[in-house]
Write an enzyme that holds these catalytic residues in place. Structure first.
Site, short mmCIF file in Angstrom:
data_model
loop_
_atom_site.label_atom_id
_atom_site.label_comp_id
_atom_site.label_asym_id
_atom_site.label_seq_id
_atom_site.Cartn_x
_atom_site.Cartn_y
_atom_site.Cartn_z
N HIS A 203 53.64 34.34 40.85
CA HIS A 203 53.12 35.49 40.10
C HIS A 203 53.34 35.31 38.60
O HIS A 203 54.46 35.12 38.14
CB HIS A 203 53.78 36.79 40.55
CG HIS A 203 53.22 37.97 39.81
ND1 HIS A 203 52.10 38.63 40.21
CD2 HIS A 203 53.61 38.57 38.65
CE1 HIS A 203 51.80 39.59 39.36
NE2 HIS A 203 52.73 39.57 38.39
N ASN B 147 40.46 36.59 31.90
CA ASN B 147 40.64 37.81 31.12
C ASN B 147 42.14 38.07 30.96
O ASN B 147 42.90 37.98 31.93
CB ASN B 147 39.97 38.98 31.84
CG ASN B 147 38.46 38.85 31.84
OD1 ASN B 147 37.87 38.46 30.84
ND2 ASN B 147 37.83 39.17 32.95
N HIS C 269 47.52 39.53 37.87
CA HIS C 269 48.05 38.26 38.41
C HIS C 269 47.10 37.22 37.85
O HIS C 269 45.88 37.31 38.08
CB HIS C 269 48.04 38.29 39.93
CG HIS C 269 48.56 37.04 40.59
ND1 HIS C 269 49.58 37.06 41.53
CD2 HIS C 269 48.20 35.74 40.46
CE1 HIS C 269 49.82 35.83 41.95
NE2 HIS C 269 48.99 35.00 41.32
N HIS D 248 44.48 34.74 36.92
CA HIS D 248 43.37 34.18 37.70
C HIS D 248 42.31 33.62 36.78
O HIS D 248 42.08 34.15 35.68
CB HIS D 248 42.76 35.23 38.65
CG HIS D 248 42.36 36.50 37.97
ND1 HIS D 248 43.27 37.48 37.63
CD2 HIS D 248 41.15 36.96 37.57
CE1 HIS D 248 42.64 38.49 37.06
NE2 HIS D 248 41.34 38.20 36.99
P1 DGP Z 1 39.57 40.65 36.05
O1 DGP Z 1 38.69 41.76 35.59
O2 DGP Z 1 39.41 39.40 35.23
O3 DGP Z 1 41.02 41.09 36.20
O4 DGP Z 1 39.01 40.24 37.49
C1 DGP Z 1 39.54 40.64 38.69
C2 DGP Z 1 38.59 40.20 39.75
O5 DGP Z 1 39.21 40.34 40.99
C3 DGP Z 1 37.29 40.99 39.82
O6 DGP Z 1 36.19 40.11 39.51
C4 DGP Z 1 37.20 41.48 41.24
C5 DGP Z 1 38.25 40.66 41.96
N1 DGP Z 1 38.93 41.36 43.01
C6 DGP Z 1 39.55 42.57 42.91
N2 DGP Z 1 40.10 42.91 44.09
C7 DGP Z 1 39.82 41.89 44.95
C8 DGP Z 1 40.12 41.66 46.33
O7 DGP Z 1 40.78 42.45 47.01
N3 DGP Z 1 39.65 40.51 46.87
C9 DGP Z 1 38.91 39.60 46.15
N4 DGP Z 1 38.50 38.50 46.79
N5 DGP Z 1 38.63 39.78 44.85
C10 DGP Z 1 39.07 40.92 44.26
#
Ligand code: DGP
Length: 118
Positions: A49, A88, A99, A101
């Site tokens: 994390h 982001n 977290h 990504h």
């Molecule tokens: P950001 O806005 O950069 O923090 O993007 C977070 C991304 O995470 C967004 O594009 C949607 C994705 N996301 C949120 N919840 C989940 C989830 O439970 N599963 C998956 N696969 N993606 C998720």
């Protein structure tokens, strides 16, 4: 391996929340974004994390994530056509999951340098 309680992506790493896995190794998991913005939209995350890229990420995890980006691009068939990698960070960038990504986006033509496109 550090995990944070109540972190959505830590729960995905643990398998407590399902995801569609694209790539995995000992340090990294890559899975499809739940709300894809592009034909290819995969999230590459370190299993450890970190809040975001500004959270003192260990070199080993950074390198592992970038290697995984290449693996994902290959697996998703966008290595030749091109793709975008985006992370982001913080409120101004509308980071919604805290977290680290990396969005791997591709499969269609994107705008040239528009920072609002992800
Ligand atoms: P950001 O806005 O950069 O923090 O993007 C977070 C991304 O995470 C967004 O594009 C949607 C994705 N996301 C949120 N919840 C989940 C989830 O439970 N599963 C998956 N696969 N993606 C998720």
């Amino acid at each position: 391996m550090s995990a944070k309680e109540d972190c959505l992506f830590c729960k995905i790493v643990a398998g407590d929340i399902p995801s569609t896995k694209v790539y995995e190794d000992d340090r990294v998991l890559a899975f499809r974004d739940v709300a894809p913005m592009m034909p290819v939209h995969v999230l590459v995350i370190p299993k450890a994390h970190y809040e975001n890229i500004a959270d003192g990420v260990a070199d080993e995890d950074l390198v592992a994530c970038m290697r995984a980006v290449d693996e994902v691009a290959q697996a998703e068939g966008v290595k030749g056509s091109g793709f975008r990698v985006l992370t982001n960070t913080g409120d101004d960038a509308c980071q919604s999951v805290h977290h680290l990504h990396f969005h791997v986006l591709g499969g269609a033509q994107m705008n040239d340098g528009d920072p609002s496109v992800r």
